[in-house]
Design an enzyme around this catalytic site. Sequence first.
Site, PDB file in Angstrom:
ATOM      1  N   CYS A  48     -15.424   1.797  14.035  1.00  0.00           N
ATOM      2  CA  CYS A  48     -16.317   2.756  14.697  1.00  0.00           C
ATOM      3  C   CYS A  48     -16.782   2.287  16.068  1.00  0.00           C
ATOM      4  CB  CYS A  48     -17.519   3.060  13.802  1.00  0.00           C
ATOM      5  SG  CYS A  48     -18.750   1.717  13.697  1.00  0.00           S
ATOM      6  N   ASP A  84       3.856 -17.653  -9.539  1.00  0.00           N
ATOM      7  CA  ASP A  84       4.199 -16.250  -9.782  1.00  0.00           C
ATOM      8  C   ASP A  84       4.983 -16.218 -11.086  1.00  0.00           C
ATOM      9  OD1 ASP A  84       5.279 -13.433  -9.370  1.00  0.00           O
ATOM     10  OD2 ASP A  84       4.324 -13.725  -7.428  1.00  0.00           O
ATOM     11  N   THR A  91       0.831  -1.206   0.000  1.00  0.00           N
ATOM     12  CA  THR A  91       0.000   0.000   0.000  1.00  0.00           C
ATOM     13  C   THR A  91       0.863   1.252   0.000  1.00  0.00           C
ATOM     14  OG1 THR A  91      -1.771  -1.151   1.179  1.00  0.00           O
ATOM     15  CG2 THR A  91      -1.787   1.249   1.270  1.00  0.00           C
ATOM     16  N   ARG A 125      11.043 -13.939  -5.929  1.00  0.00           N
ATOM     17  CA  ARG A 125      10.013 -14.159  -4.927  1.00  0.00           C
ATOM     18  C   ARG A 125       9.610 -15.629  -4.837  1.00  0.00           C
ATOM     19  NH1 ARG A 125       6.478  -8.532  -4.678  1.00  0.00           N
ATOM     20  NH2 ARG A 125       8.035  -7.502  -3.354  1.00  0.00           N
ATOM     21  N   CYS A 137     -21.367   0.111  14.789  1.00  0.00           N
ATOM     22  CA  CYS A 137     -22.170  -0.547  13.752  1.00  0.00           C
ATOM     23  C   CYS A 137     -22.488  -1.986  14.166  1.00  0.00           C
ATOM     24  CB  CYS A 137     -21.443  -0.517  12.410  1.00  0.00           C
ATOM     25  SG  CYS A 137     -19.959  -1.562  12.339  1.00  0.00           S
ATOM     26  N   LEU A 150      -7.517 -12.565  -1.007  1.00  0.00           N
ATOM     27  CA  LEU A 150      -6.986 -11.317  -0.464  1.00  0.00           C
ATOM     28  C   LEU A 150      -6.608 -10.359  -1.589  1.00  0.00           C
ATOM     29  CD1 LEU A 150      -6.021  -9.904   2.245  1.00  0.00           C
ATOM     30  CD2 LEU A 150      -3.736 -10.685   1.597  1.00  0.00           C
ATOM     31  N   GLY A 151      -6.102 -10.903  -2.702  1.00  0.00           N
ATOM     32  CA  GLY A 151      -5.784 -10.080  -3.856  1.00  0.00           C
ATOM     33  C   GLY A 151      -7.037  -9.427  -4.415  1.00  0.00           C
ATOM     34  N   HIS A 160       1.980   1.949  -3.450  1.00  0.00           N
ATOM     35  CA  HIS A 160       0.945   2.607  -4.256  1.00  0.00           C
ATOM     36  C   HIS A 160       0.924   4.110  -3.962  1.00  0.00           C
ATOM     37  CE1 HIS A 160      -0.997  -0.854  -6.101  1.00  0.00           C
ATOM     38  NE2 HIS A 160      -0.936  -1.490  -4.939  1.00  0.00           N
TER      39      HIS A 160
END
Length: 341
Positions: A93, A195, A40, A200, A96, A262-263, A43
């Site tokens: 929060c 992959d 993240t 990796r 909820c 998850l991807g 990105h």
Amino acid sequence: MKTLAKLHAEKGIWMTDVPHPDCGHNDVVIKISKTAICGTDMHIYQWDDWAQNTIPVPMTVGHEFVGVITEVGPEVSGFKIGDRVSGEGHITCGHCRNCRAGRRHLCRKTLGVGVNRTGAFAEYLVIPASNAFKIPNNISDDMAAIFDPFGNATHTALSFDLIGEDVLITGAGPIGAMAAAIAKHVGARNVVITDVNDFRLDLAKKMGATRTVNVSRESLKDVMTEIDMHEGFDVGLEMSGNDMAFRSMLECMNHGGKIAMLGIPGKDTLIDWNQVIFKGLIIKGIYGREMYETWYKMVAMLQSGLDISPIITHRFKVDEFQQGFDTMGSGLSGKVILDWN
């Protein structure tokens, strides 16, 4: 205090000084020891379309961390100054239906540390005390700094029973490689990971994958024959977000198989729904970590012999952050640690 922040709406991360944060009534202040760079964060660094639509500028970023509590709010119990902690980066929060039912990872109003609010790439971080997690003495700072992505891998891998099962993982990034280690640790039979990045894939092999497959050179179905698989994979862990990888997974799943995703595939991803319906597949979306069952599972696995240390491939002082981001962006790394001491 010193922070790494997104100061401009363009590619890059900048070191800057900001005021020391205030501690709220239910908060803890954490002096950061180490952080890790997440996908993240990359990105945000690259300033892609997602980042442009999500990240306020300027803002301190980062959400993978470990540190020591230096201040506790007057309403806080269960934590004290000197406690070594990591923390859940999803601020929920509490009001909820999902939060009140104990499903905080599904809160509709989640705010992300370093995404929607001030992040952990800083000398000090303030988070709600309920988001802090004490780190046992026999777990290192390096390991604690990557509990966030380790938690993603744990949540995904442990979504379904893996004992004696054949597991396919698509995507050998750090989270996929950690998922391979987890799957073997809890008793999976064959753990196959795919992959197109040899570095990796080699890292995933070190982490315990039974067989790695570079799908640019090898056929996954040929590999299944090689390891004497006849009926397909029982469990799929989709970590890549790659459309072709997901379609390949669907083709190679056994009837009645289960997939944890998850991807994040593209919005317009086309799949053959016949593979899902006629095979009776179960597909579960994964977001973040279960609070806090995932965290307890991580600690328990590390304390019972799970070794994910090979996933940390590079370490830099925080002043060398540019090298850290360059390394992470090269595709030739696992997790990259920044030392704030």
